[in-house]
Design a protein around this motif. Sequence first.
Motif, PDB file in Angstrom:
ATOM      1  N   ASP B  28       0.880  -1.158   0.000  1.00 46.03           N
ATOM      2  CA  ASP B  28       0.000   0.000   0.000  1.00 46.03           C
ATOM      3  C   ASP B  28       0.922   1.213   0.000  1.00 46.03           C
ATOM      4  O   ASP B  28       1.868   1.266   0.796  1.00 46.03           O
ATOM      5  CB  ASP B  28      -0.897  -0.016   1.252  1.00 46.03           C
ATOM      6  N   SER B  31       2.480   2.992   3.187  1.00 40.71           N
ATOM      7  CA  SER B  31       3.433   2.389   4.126  1.00 40.71           C
ATOM      8  C   SER B  31       4.864   2.855   3.891  1.00 40.71           C
ATOM      9  O   SER B  31       5.438   2.640   2.820  1.00 40.71           O
ATOM     10  CB  SER B  31       3.382   0.865   3.986  1.00 40.71           C
ATOM     11  N   HIS B  58      -5.434  -2.591  -0.791  1.00 38.29           N
ATOM     12  CA  HIS B  58      -5.944  -1.586   0.135  1.00 38.29           C
ATOM     13  C   HIS B  58      -5.746  -2.076   1.567  1.00 38.29           C
ATOM     14  O   HIS B  58      -6.570  -2.820   2.104  1.00 38.29           O
ATOM     15  CB  HIS B  58      -7.420  -1.302  -0.153  1.00 38.29           C
ATOM     16  N   ARG B  60      -5.937  -0.702   4.543  1.00 34.57           N
ATOM     17  CA  ARG B  60      -6.894  -0.393   5.614  1.00 34.57           C
ATOM     18  C   ARG B  60      -8.139  -1.268   5.522  1.00 34.57           C
ATOM     19  O   ARG B  60      -8.699  -1.695   6.538  1.00 34.57           O
ATOM     20  CB  ARG B  60      -7.272   1.088   5.605  1.00 34.57           C
ATOM     21  N   THR B  63      -7.086  -4.593   6.961  1.00 31.50           N
ATOM     22  CA  THR B  63      -6.933  -4.502   8.413  1.00 31.50           C
ATOM     23  C   THR B  63      -8.292  -4.551   9.098  1.00 31.50           C
ATOM     24  O   THR B  63      -8.491  -5.269  10.071  1.00 31.50           O
ATOM     25  CB  THR B  63      -6.206  -3.194   8.775  1.00 31.50           C
ATOM     26  N   ARG B  64      -9.229  -3.780   8.561  1.00 27.70           N
ATOM     27  CA  ARG B  64     -10.561  -3.714   9.194  1.00 27.70           C
ATOM     28  C   ARG B  64     -11.393  -4.945   8.934  1.00 27.70           C
ATOM     29  O   ARG B  64     -11.962  -5.540   9.848  1.00 27.70           O
ATOM     30  CB  ARG B  64     -11.327  -2.504   8.653  1.00 27.70           C
ATOM     31  N   THR B  70      -9.790  -2.317  14.306  1.00 27.62           N
ATOM     32  CA  THR B  70     -10.451  -1.055  13.986  1.00 27.62           C
ATOM     33  C   THR B  70      -9.539   0.139  14.239  1.00 27.62           C
ATOM     34  O   THR B  70      -9.778   1.224  13.717  1.00 27.62           O
ATOM     35  CB  THR B  70     -11.712  -0.898  14.856  1.00 27.62           C
ATOM     36  N   ALA B  72      -6.269   2.425  13.889  1.00 23.90           N
ATOM     37  CA  ALA B  72      -5.127   2.659  13.007  1.00 23.90           C
ATOM     38  C   ALA B  72      -3.838   2.481  13.807  1.00 23.90           C
ATOM     39  O   ALA B  72      -3.777   2.858  14.984  1.00 23.90           O
ATOM     40  CB  ALA B  72      -5.198   4.067  12.430  1.00 23.90           C
ATOM     41  N   THR B 103       0.611  11.287   7.384  1.00 24.21           N
ATOM     42  CA  THR B 103      -0.104  10.081   6.967  1.00 24.21           C
ATOM     43  C   THR B 103      -1.610  10.332   6.905  1.00 24.21           C
ATOM     44  O   THR B 103      -2.294   9.858   5.988  1.00 24.21           O
ATOM     45  CB  THR B 103       0.193   8.941   7.966  1.00 24.21           C
ATOM     46  N   SER B 107      -4.665   9.559   1.290  1.00 21.97           N
ATOM     47  CA  SER B 107      -5.387   8.322   1.015  1.00 21.97           C
ATOM     48  C   SER B 107      -4.771   7.724  -0.238  1.00 21.97           C
ATOM     49  O   SER B 107      -4.742   8.361  -1.293  1.00 21.97           O
ATOM     50  CB  SER B 107      -6.867   8.593   0.786  1.00 21.97           C
TER      51      SER B 107
END
Lengths: 220, 220
Positions: B28, B31, B58, B60, B63-64, B70, B72, B103, B107
């Motif tokens: 991503d 990073s 993607h 995020r 991760t979610r 949830t 960051a 950061t 996006s």
Amino acid sequence: MKPALPAIDPAREAGAAVPPGPLDFYFDFISPYGYFALAQIEAVAARHQRVLRWRPFHMRAVTREVLGMTQAMGDVPLKGPYVRQDVRRTARWLGLPYAPAPTAGFSSVVASRFLCVVQDKHPQSAAAFARAVFHSHHALGRSPNTWDDCQGLAAQIGVPLDALNEAACAEPGRELFRAATAAAVAQGVWGTPTFVVDGEMFWGSDRIAQVDAWLEQGGW
Amino acid sequence: MKPALPAIDPAREAGAAVPPGPLDFYFDFISPYGYFALAQIEAVAARHQRVLRWRPFHMRAVTREVLGMTQAMGDVPLKGPYVRQDVRRTARWLGLPYAPAPTAGFSSVVASRFLCVVQDKHPQSAAAFARAVFHSHHALGRSPNTWDDCQGLAAQIGVPLDALNEAACAEPGRELFRAATAAAVAQGVWGTPTFVVDGEMFWGSDRIAQVDAWLEQGGW
């Protein structure tokens, strides 16, 4: 106007040798990466004449209460299976014996309390006891979960057991380990293994090359 | 009884050269460790004659939705501040220019969609565009958040802009990037950067030495 003079270190001014600070090794016995770090970080400390301080802390308590994570890493989808593969591959890469007992069957808390007591009563045996716990779980497939298990390991390295009886030592061990975990968090430690030297913090067995270079170069 | 014969690879039997598989680089753009990996992994791929495949996903969303996290990483107590220190120290250690934009203001989604379109329409420009996005955010302190921003970067590396107009490309880019993220998850990818070669997965810029050795030795 004269420039400000640099601060004077009285000990250095007097020609006294100022001993270099320790290299702190924060760990939870449960971590395979802590086990991988063991041999390497002892060599780094020796190379740079730093005293290695063994600093156990309770990783799961920090993860839950400070980081706010409720899920054990091994249970995280995709990440859990990857880490299990990574530790086996990394052990082979490092040429280390690796045959751990199941993580779920090992609580490092009693062994950590026991180490705190050894550090308190027989500090010269602390390193050998810490190595013995790591080796027992990660290389011999055992889970030293009880005070008796820890006494057995201590006996193997020649620590006098009469000073380590459970009735007298378990509660002080509990307090010492609680304080050790609080001290780790106060230092900013959140993962295992973590190294701190000259105020600089490094997380992970894969940062040991940086620790070594940091000591070699005095930072960068 | 004769022992079973080893399986025969028809292409090798016929004397044909079997091209080695690609080295997949999942990332991503957000990073910093992906940015650190960039130069190193391209060199590793070249050294072992592997085609480097640029595989944006993607982070995020993974991760979610897959890992169930949830929070960051930058907001995690202790870990967030440590990582911010580690990336700056590691950039200096690697000798890389590092001056990221905040950061929170970046996006990576539009730039990733744009890269997917470039890969589709001008595959020979994909590597240069990916490098340009990483460099823009992490070394030049910019946040290429819009289609226009990405067109500006594409123009700098000589990609014909008429094939990359927003009206025609934004929606296909969205679909391509969604499929790319699904493909990453199907492969087991959960973090950035991740490398996959010959079916073996490695996570983190600090595993590149292992990737290099794995290709050198054919595994261990």
